[in-house]
Design an enzyme around this catalytic site. Structure first.
Site, mmCIF file in Angstrom:
data_model
loop_
_atom_site.group_PDB
_atom_site.id
_atom_site.type_symbol
_atom_site.label_atom_id
_atom_site.label_comp_id
_atom_site.label_asym_id
_atom_site.label_seq_id
_atom_site.Cartn_x
_atom_site.Cartn_y
_atom_site.Cartn_z
ATOM 1 N N SER A 1 0.814 -1.110 -0.034
ATOM 2 C CA SER A 1 0.138 -0.041 -0.045
ATOM 3 C C SER A 1 0.629 1.166 -0.106
ATOM 4 C CB SER A 1 -0.977 -0.092 1.185
ATOM 5 O OG SER A 1 -0.321 -0.104 2.369
ATOM 6 N N MET A 2 0.507 2.146 -0.886
ATOM 7 C CA MET A 2 1.457 3.385 -0.819
ATOM 8 C C MET A 2 0.462 4.614 -0.867
ATOM 9 S SD MET A 2 3.297 1.853 -4.420
ATOM 10 C CE MET A 2 4.748 3.276 -4.546
ATOM 11 N N ALA B 1 -2.365 7.483 -0.936
ATOM 12 C CA ALA B 1 -3.210 7.868 -1.917
ATOM 13 C C ALA B 1 -2.770 7.833 -3.206
ATOM 14 C CB ALA B 1 -3.285 9.473 -1.645
ATOM 15 N N GLY C 1 -5.973 0.070 5.368
ATOM 16 C CA GLY C 1 -5.258 -0.934 5.063
ATOM 17 C C GLY C 1 -6.090 -2.215 5.429
ATOM 18 N N ASP C 2 -6.712 -2.301 6.348
ATOM 19 C CA ASP C 2 -7.193 -3.749 6.855
ATOM 20 C C ASP C 2 -8.489 -3.870 5.962
ATOM 21 O OD1 ASP C 2 -5.565 -3.456 9.136
ATOM 22 O OD2 ASP C 2 -7.238 -2.328 10.087
#
Length: 318
Positions: free
Chosen positions: A226-227, A229, A257-258
């Site tokens: 995950s990065m 926005a 993220g979850d």
């Protein structure tokens, strides 16, 4: 996916997430709370909540303070989540999130958690073993309480893989690095966690891709990075894509993220290809950003988000 598919999430260090909306929050002065909400949380609890919103049978386990378990009990009852938590004496920790809608910032204040006794961990392991009888997927996520050995996730991944279970791992630090080599099916680090894992700063998409591929070569089934926005990178053996989300008005970053983890599990259970899983996982994350607490909007809203996610073959854009 069939209705018989059951997923269990594990939260070793759950929390009550107290979110305070404070316009123009400033340290060192009196701040007025515009809106407040408390939610049963912790990464595994969040994943269970998002999954329950989308239909799979879900059980939640882990370690929970008996003195303030009410928010968790209420959440599980409301969403039909099977409560398999081991109760400990004392109180579950509280995490405070100060959301500033003017500056578009979130300040996190995380309190320490309970320190479980070895007998508590034994009871938790026995609970996981009993869940294996009718559970296909296990999601192990979140921090590890003080005093718990850093190899705990490695031991659990090895134990579950030996029983033919699908395992998702979303953690950080030493417990994460110890377990990555044990063959989890899915991991979801952010860039900082991935950089720590590979032991070097990662600059640019090409370096992130190379680091993710190195983990796939070590036996991880799918690496989702995950990065924020900017989007997220998804890598498995034989394929890599980058998903770019559409713009959305953010109400809360709690559990985004979850939600991505939950979307990856649902996409895999539906038999989607890598691009499809990336699109759905990103849509889950977008759905969470638009809600207060660990909740998703209706399926039709999630599907509309998915339709607007741009997915590109990563080699073409690295």
């Amino acid at each position: 996916m069939t209705n018989s598919t059951k997923i269990a999430t594990l939260s070793l260090n759950p929390a009550i997430d107290q979110t305070a909306r404070v316009p123009e929050f400033t340290a060192g002065r009196v701040n007025r709370v515009e809106q407040e909400q408390s939610d049963a949380g912790g990464k595994g609890v969040n994943v269970a909540s998002f999954l329950a919103d989308f239909g799979p049978r879900v059980a939640a386990t882990g370690l929970l303070g008996a003195a303030n378990a009410e928010p968790f009990v209420a959440l599980f009852a409301r969403k039909g989540i099977e409560d398999r938590f081991v109760r400990l004496p004392g109180r579950t920790r509280v995490n405070v999130k100060i959301v500033d809608p003017i500056l578009d910032q979130v300040t996190d204040i995380n309190f320490p958690g309970l320190e479980p006794h070895p007998d508590d961990l034994l009871r938790m392991t026995e609970t996981i073993d009993s869940l294996c009888a009718d559970t296909d997927w296990f999601v192990l996520s979140g921090s590890v309480p003080a005093g718990v050995r850093a190899t705990i996730y490695a031991e659990l991944v090895t134990r579950l893989k030996a029983r033919g279970k699908q395992v998702v791992l979303d953690a950080s630090g030493a417990p994460f690095s110890e377990a990555v080599g044990c063959g989890p099916d899915i991991i979801k680090p952010n860039i900082e966690e991935l950089s720590e894992l590979v032991g070097r700063p990662l600059k640019g998409r090409a370096e992130v891709l190379a680091a993710a591929r190195s983990l796939v070569e070590r036996g991880v089934g799918l690496v989702a990075v995950s990065m924020g926005a900017a989007g997220a990178l998804f890598v498995e053996r034989g394929g890599a894509v980058f998903a770019t989300p559409s713009a959305i008005k953010v109400k809360s970053t709690v559990g985004a993220g979850d939600a991505m983890v939950a979307g990856l599990v649902v996409g895999t259970l539906h038999g989607l290809d890598l691009a499809g899983r990336a699109r759905l996982a990103t849509a889950f994350s977008l759905g969470a950003l638009g809600e207060l607490g660990p909740n998703l909007p209706g399926a039709e809203v999630v599907e509309s988000f998915a339709a607007r996610v741009q997915v590109s073959a990563l080699d073409a854009v690295a």
